[in-house]
Design an enzyme around this catalytic site. Structure first.
Site, mmCIF file in Angstrom:
data_model
loop_
_atom_site.group_PDB
_atom_site.id
_atom_site.type_symbol
_atom_site.label_atom_id
_atom_site.label_comp_id
_atom_site.label_asym_id
_atom_site.label_seq_id
_atom_site.Cartn_x
_atom_site.Cartn_y
_atom_site.Cartn_z
ATOM 1 N N LEU A 119 2.175 -1.368 -0.745
ATOM 2 C CA LEU A 119 2.657 -2.722 -0.523
ATOM 3 C C LEU A 119 2.103 -3.160 0.825
ATOM 4 O O LEU A 119 1.998 -2.357 1.756
ATOM 5 C CB LEU A 119 4.192 -2.782 -0.494
ATOM 6 C CG LEU A 119 4.932 -2.496 -1.801
ATOM 7 C CD1 LEU A 119 6.443 -2.535 -1.566
ATOM 8 C CD2 LEU A 119 4.543 -3.491 -2.893
ATOM 9 N N ASP A 120 1.767 -4.431 0.949
ATOM 10 C CA ASP A 120 1.292 -4.947 2.229
ATOM 11 C C ASP A 120 2.366 -4.765 3.301
ATOM 12 O O ASP A 120 3.559 -4.667 2.994
ATOM 13 C CB ASP A 120 0.928 -6.424 2.116
ATOM 14 C CG ASP A 120 -0.232 -6.670 1.164
ATOM 15 O OD1 ASP A 120 -1.045 -5.741 0.986
ATOM 16 O OD2 ASP A 120 -0.321 -7.781 0.604
ATOM 17 N N LYS A 121 1.935 -4.769 4.539
ATOM 18 C CA LYS A 121 2.833 -4.538 5.676
ATOM 19 C C LYS A 121 4.111 -5.380 5.587
ATOM 20 O O LYS A 121 5.218 -4.871 5.777
ATOM 21 C CB LYS A 121 2.088 -4.844 6.979
ATOM 22 C CG LYS A 121 2.955 -4.782 8.231
ATOM 23 C CD LYS A 121 2.156 -5.152 9.470
ATOM 24 C CE LYS A 121 3.046 -5.167 10.709
ATOM 25 N NZ LYS A 121 2.293 -5.557 11.925
#
Length: 323
Positions: free
Chosen positions: A138-140
């Site tokens: 998952l993106d930051k």
């Protein structure tokens, strides 16, 4: 750091009948069997110009092999005591509800303080599993559910299930603009031709499919439920931007605050202060890699998205949508 690599070779007579992963291990001995298998499963291997993602596929003399892959620098992460929201755990897998701001693994600009560091502290034996058991990312600043493998066997099964589209991942998002109906975006995604930190819909990219449906309409925004068939970097963010409905707060793809006409100062303040993409992995369903039991989890919508949704409802109540 990452490096784009392009490898080409030809199947020899002595390799006829071998499995694809076996033949590639012979053709490219500088790379481990594990890495080669990862490339096959991640759609990076082409045989006679056709993408093949099955390691057991048989190969034959004179077939042309090409690999277009991203080679990630090996990172030796240290264990760190970082709090994790653990939704489920057994001997084989771990499911977490990732918080905003947590990078998944170390890299440029994020040497530590990542999910990988946290996993090595929580489960020390996971250091023997590639990428500390991380199966997908998952993106930051995207929140929500992620599954992590605690053994090599579990990781192998989960990666294969992901490639076979046997793992269901559902997301909730808030986008700019009022959408009238759901649909599907089926457009390839690749690295942006000039902005190397961005992804984009591009004809030479990898296949990517995103299904979406309207969950709630607001005056100038829409709450969506989305389901992925593939798992490309920034996929939902790129696909939604492509169809003209950027995620609220997206710092990369242009989700700047755009308050509707006559919006209250309070509503504008909430919108302006939403500093991340409004995206949450809300549901995860998979077959357990060892027991084969179908398991499903949901993660509550994070507080910042709850506050934003309430503000959008209030704004719509004060300014009803005209049809």
């Amino acid at each position: 750091m990452t490096q784009e690599i392009n490898l080409k070779s030809e199947i020899s007579a002595t390799q006829t009948g071998l499995r694809l992963d076996q033949a590639l291990a012979e053709l490219f001995p500088d790379y481990s069997r594990t890495r080669i298998k990862e490339w096959i499963l991640s759609d990076a291997v082409y045989v006679d110009g056709v993408m093949v993602n099955k390691p057991r596929e048989k190969v034959f003399e004179l077939q042309q092999i090409e690999i277009n892959a991203t080679l990630e620098e090996e990172v030796h992460a240290a264990a760190q005591a970082i709090e994790l929201d653990i939704v489920y755990e057994d001997d084989d897998i771990l499911v977490i509800n990732k918080q905003a701001g947590l990078v998944v693994h170390p890299g440029a600009g994020n040497a530590d303080g990542t999910l990988m560091n946290a996993l090595l502290h929580h489960c020390p034996n996971i250091e023997h599993v590639p990428r500390a058991g991380i199966v997908h990312r998952l993106d930051k600043d995207t929140t929500g559910l992620m599954v992590v493998a605690k053994t090599v066997e579990a990781q192998t099964h989960l990666v294969a299930a992901l490639q076979a589209r046997e793992i269901t991942r559902e997301y909730e998002a808030i986008v700019l603009g009022t959408m009238t109906a759901g649909g599907t975006v089926d457009e390839p995604i690749g690295r942006h031709p000039t902005k190397r930190t961005h992804m984009a819909v591009h004809h030479s990219g990898k296949p990517a499919v995103t299904h979406y449906r309207v969950a709630e309409k607001f005056r100038n925004h829409t709450r969506l439920r989305l389901r992925l068939e593939s798992g490309r970097t920034h996929q939902i963010r790129v696909h939604m931007a492509y169809i003209g409905h950027v995620l609220v707060g997206d710092p990369v793809y242009g989700g700047r605050p755009k308050p509707p006409k006559a919006a209250s100062p309070e509503f504008f303040e909430i919108l302006k202060n939403f500093k991340r993409q409004a995206l949450h992995a809300v549901r995860l369903e998979l077959a357990h890699p060892v027991t084969c039991e179908i398991m499903s989890w949901t993660a509550p919508i994070p507080e910042d998205m709850v506050i934003l949704t309430k503000a959008l409802r209030q704004d719509t109540l004060e300014h009803p949508i005209e049809y």
